[in-house]
Design a protein around this motif. Structure first.
Motif, mmCIF file in Angstrom:
data_model
loop_
_atom_site.group_PDB
_atom_site.id
_atom_site.type_symbol
_atom_site.label_atom_id
_atom_site.label_comp_id
_atom_site.label_asym_id
_atom_site.label_seq_id
_atom_site.Cartn_x
_atom_site.Cartn_y
_atom_site.Cartn_z
ATOM 1 N N THR A 1 -6.772 -1.520 3.063
ATOM 2 C CA THR A 1 -6.865 -0.175 2.502
ATOM 3 C C THR A 1 -5.851 0.758 3.162
ATOM 4 O OG1 THR A 1 -8.595 0.437 4.078
ATOM 5 C CG2 THR A 1 -9.309 -0.454 1.947
ATOM 6 N N ARG A 2 -5.561 1.858 2.495
ATOM 7 C CA ARG A 2 -4.565 2.818 2.993
ATOM 8 C C ARG A 2 -4.926 3.386 4.359
ATOM 9 N NH1 ARG A 2 -3.414 6.533 -2.215
ATOM 10 N NH2 ARG A 2 -2.272 4.992 -3.417
ATOM 11 N N ASP A 3 -6.228 3.498 4.641
ATOM 12 C CA ASP A 3 -6.635 4.084 5.923
ATOM 13 C C ASP A 3 -6.571 3.077 7.075
ATOM 14 O OD1 ASP A 3 -8.799 2.437 5.443
ATOM 15 O OD2 ASP A 3 -10.296 4.039 5.464
ATOM 16 N N GLY A 4 -5.984 1.903 6.825
ATOM 17 C CA GLY A 4 -5.824 0.901 7.870
ATOM 18 C C GLY A 4 -6.934 -0.135 7.911
ATOM 19 N N GLY A 5 -7.893 -0.032 7.004
ATOM 20 C CA GLY A 5 -8.992 -0.994 6.982
ATOM 21 C C GLY A 5 -8.527 -2.377 6.553
ATOM 22 N N GLU A 6 -9.136 -3.385 7.157
ATOM 23 C CA GLU A 6 -8.878 -4.782 6.795
ATOM 24 C C GLU A 6 -10.225 -5.487 6.803
ATOM 25 O OE1 GLU A 6 -6.542 -8.608 8.636
ATOM 26 O OE2 GLU A 6 -5.602 -6.641 8.853
ATOM 27 N N TYR A 7 -10.669 -5.925 5.625
ATOM 28 C CA TYR A 7 -11.997 -6.501 5.467
ATOM 29 C C TYR A 7 -11.864 -7.911 4.903
ATOM 30 C CZ TYR A 7 -12.662 -1.504 5.716
ATOM 31 O OH TYR A 7 -12.590 -0.194 6.092
ATOM 32 N N LEU B 1 -12.414 4.374 -3.757
ATOM 33 C CA LEU B 1 -12.087 3.171 -2.980
ATOM 34 C C LEU B 1 -12.028 3.495 -1.492
ATOM 35 C CD1 LEU B 1 -9.305 1.261 -4.951
ATOM 36 C CD2 LEU B 1 -11.610 0.500 -4.456
ATOM 37 N N ALA B 2 -11.447 4.632 -1.175
ATOM 38 C CA ALA B 2 -11.330 5.032 0.228
ATOM 39 C C ALA B 2 -12.695 5.254 0.865
ATOM 40 C CB ALA B 2 -10.482 6.301 0.340
ATOM 41 N N LEU C 1 0.831 -1.206 0.000
ATOM 42 C CA LEU C 1 0.000 0.000 0.000
ATOM 43 C C LEU C 1 0.863 1.253 0.000
ATOM 44 C CD1 LEU C 1 -2.784 -1.063 2.517
ATOM 45 C CD2 LEU C 1 -3.123 -0.502 0.098
ATOM 46 N N ALA C 2 1.953 1.217 0.737
ATOM 47 C CA ALA C 2 2.858 2.363 0.791
ATOM 48 C C ALA C 2 3.511 2.625 -0.570
ATOM 49 C CB ALA C 2 3.944 2.139 1.847
#
Length: 172
Positions: free
Chosen positions: A42-48, A86-87, A22-23
């Protein structure tokens, strides 16, 4: 690049972690784990994460391609092909998207590669419903399939009956 999709095996070979990838640029990383399901980071730290669909596996060829196509189709349907869109998906959006991709892959895995067509949205959507329930037809496919038959008086047999005999032409 907005979305990176790879299998757990590819991820192991590539090295690194989803956070490191992601980085490097993508807005989201989706890792598939076969029958164990899919996870989006996701970049905001989400993990689904969603589990895989239970299915009698006939052949796994094309399952990854089907997941990729289902993800892109689902994102296009949600008008979420950009990094900012996406975010904004959120937990419910990601779980719905991943669930659709898992159902599509289950359809692919339930068919032999030499005899299957790429699954359409309809079989993947239908797997979401329990057997015996009336399945909605959002694309109007049932009417489209019935229209040619209604316009003709006689049907030509297309395949043998379960008993092995041929279906006979009959008035419609």
């Amino acid at each position: 690049m907005t979305l990176l999709k790879l299998s757990a095996e590819d991820a192991e070979w590539l090295g690194g972690t989803p956070r490191q990838w992601l980085a490097a640029g993508p807005a989201a990383v989706v890792v598939t784990r076969g029958g164990a399901g899919l996870t989006a980071y996701t970049r905001d730290g989400g993990e689904y994460t969603v589990p895989g669909e239970r299915v009698d596996v006939v052949d796994t060829i094309g399952a990854g391609d089907t997941v990729n196509a289902a993800l892109l189709h689902g994102l296009a349907q949600r008008d979420a092909l950009s990094a900012s869109a996406l975010a904004a998906l959120g937990a419910e959006g990601w779980r719905g998207l991943l669930g659709f991709a898992a159902r599509a892959a289950a359809v692919t895995c339930s068919r032999a590669a030499r005899n299957r067509r790429t699954p359409t949205r309809w079989p993947a959507e239908r797997r979401r419903h329990r057997p015996g329930l009336r399945v909605p037809d959002p694309l109007g496919l049932a009417a489209a399939r019935a229209a040619p038959r209604a316009a003709t008086r006689w049907r030509t047999p297309r395949r043998p009956s379960p008993s092995g005999g041929c279906l006979s032409a009959r008035a419609g």
